[in-house]
Design a protein around this motif. Structure first.
Motif, PDB file in Angstrom:
ATOM      1  N   LEU A  42      -6.844   1.564 -14.741  1.00 41.94           N
ATOM      2  CA  LEU A  42      -7.937   1.482 -14.247  1.00 41.94           C
ATOM      3  C   LEU A  42      -9.110   2.165 -14.884  1.00 41.94           C
ATOM      4  CD1 LEU A  42      -7.392   1.699 -10.497  1.00 41.94           C
ATOM      5  CD2 LEU A  42      -8.172  -0.198 -11.703  1.00 41.94           C
ATOM      6  N   TRP A  45      -9.702  -0.180 -18.287  1.00 42.83           N
ATOM      7  CA  TRP A  45     -10.305  -1.049 -17.832  1.00 42.83           C
ATOM      8  C   TRP A  45     -11.819  -0.710 -17.690  1.00 42.83           C
ATOM      9  CZ3 TRP A  45      -7.113  -4.102 -13.565  1.00 42.83           C
ATOM     10  CH2 TRP A  45      -5.861  -4.867 -14.542  1.00 42.83           C
ATOM     11  N   TRP A  46     -11.964   0.411 -17.166  1.00 36.58           N
ATOM     12  CA  TRP A  46     -13.345   0.711 -16.808  1.00 36.58           C
ATOM     13  C   TRP A  46     -14.172   1.242 -18.245  1.00 36.58           C
ATOM     14  CZ3 TRP A  46     -15.433   5.937 -17.299  1.00 36.58           C
ATOM     15  CH2 TRP A  46     -16.864   6.178 -16.834  1.00 36.58           C
ATOM     16  N   GLY A  48     -13.494  -0.450 -20.870  1.00 40.24           N
ATOM     17  CA  GLY A  48     -13.802  -1.655 -21.592  1.00 40.24           C
ATOM     18  C   GLY A  48     -12.549  -2.338 -22.240  1.00 40.24           C
ATOM     19  N   LEU A  49     -11.643  -1.811 -22.076  1.00 40.70           N
ATOM     20  CA  LEU A  49     -10.562  -2.552 -22.664  1.00 40.70           C
ATOM     21  C   LEU A  49      -9.793  -3.295 -21.356  1.00 40.70           C
ATOM     22  CD1 LEU A  49      -8.513  -2.792 -25.186  1.00 40.70           C
ATOM     23  CD2 LEU A  49      -6.920  -0.785 -24.293  1.00 40.70           C
ATOM     24  N   GLU A  50     -10.222  -4.400 -21.246  1.00 44.38           N
ATOM     25  CA  GLU A  50     -10.010  -5.484 -20.140  1.00 44.38           C
ATOM     26  C   GLU A  50      -8.825  -6.218 -20.433  1.00 44.38           C
ATOM     27  OE1 GLU A  50     -13.460  -7.122 -18.884  1.00 44.38           O
ATOM     28  OE2 GLU A  50     -14.369  -5.335 -18.501  1.00 44.38           O
ATOM     29  N   GLY A  51      -8.150  -6.733 -19.221  1.00 47.78           N
ATOM     30  CA  GLY A  51      -7.119  -7.966 -19.315  1.00 47.78           C
ATOM     31  C   GLY A  51      -5.778  -7.199 -19.623  1.00 47.78           C
ATOM     32  N   GLY A  54      -5.298  -4.074 -21.846  1.00 46.47           N
ATOM     33  CA  GLY A  54      -5.682  -2.625 -21.279  1.00 46.47           C
ATOM     34  C   GLY A  54      -4.470  -2.422 -20.063  1.00 46.47           C
ATOM     35  N   LEU A  55      -3.828  -3.423 -19.531  1.00 51.66           N
ATOM     36  CA  LEU A  55      -2.588  -3.225 -19.044  1.00 51.66           C
ATOM     37  C   LEU A  55      -1.422  -2.743 -19.646  1.00 51.66           C
ATOM     38  CD1 LEU A  55      -1.476  -3.790 -15.920  1.00 51.66           C
ATOM     39  CD2 LEU A  55      -0.619  -5.778 -16.946  1.00 51.66           C
TER      40      LEU A  55
END
Length: 104
Positions: A42, A45-46, A48-51, A54-55
């Motif tokens: 989380l 993702w917050w 900016g490393l989404e998707g 980031g996981l």
């Protein structure tokens, strides 16, 4: 040189002590690992490393963080598992001795 056999801890009544419970420490360790991984994912993702990246980075970073933060519960879990193993070994030896007729 023969290896020293681990001793069975004694209970206050004189008999063998019951092995410690490991379920609470297993739950603490498992929930801690999941919480640390979720928090890092989380956070990434917050930031900016989404998707999927980031996981993956969150899961990868959770390994050393969990190793450091969850050391006490991991050590207690390991001690509990070792004590249960020793208790089972001695119970098996006791049963084998009783089945063969050894009264020593």
């Amino acid at each position: 040189m023969a290896e020293a056999e681990p001793t069975v801890p004694g209970a206050p009544t004189g008999g063998p002590a019951a092995p410690p419970k490991i379920a609470p420490w297993l739950v603490v360790y498992t929930v801690g690992r999941i919480a640390i991984a979720a928090a890092l994912v989380l956070l990434l993702w917050w930031l900016g490393l989404e998707g999927f990246p980031g996981l993956l980075f969150g899961l990868l970073l959770s390994m050393p963080v969990s190793y450091l933060l969850l050391r006490p519960s991991r050590e207690r879990l390991t001690e509990g598992l070792a004590a249960r193993s020793i208790a089972r070994k001695h119970a098996k030896q006791d049963l084998d001795a009783r089945l063969t007729g050894d009264d020593t």
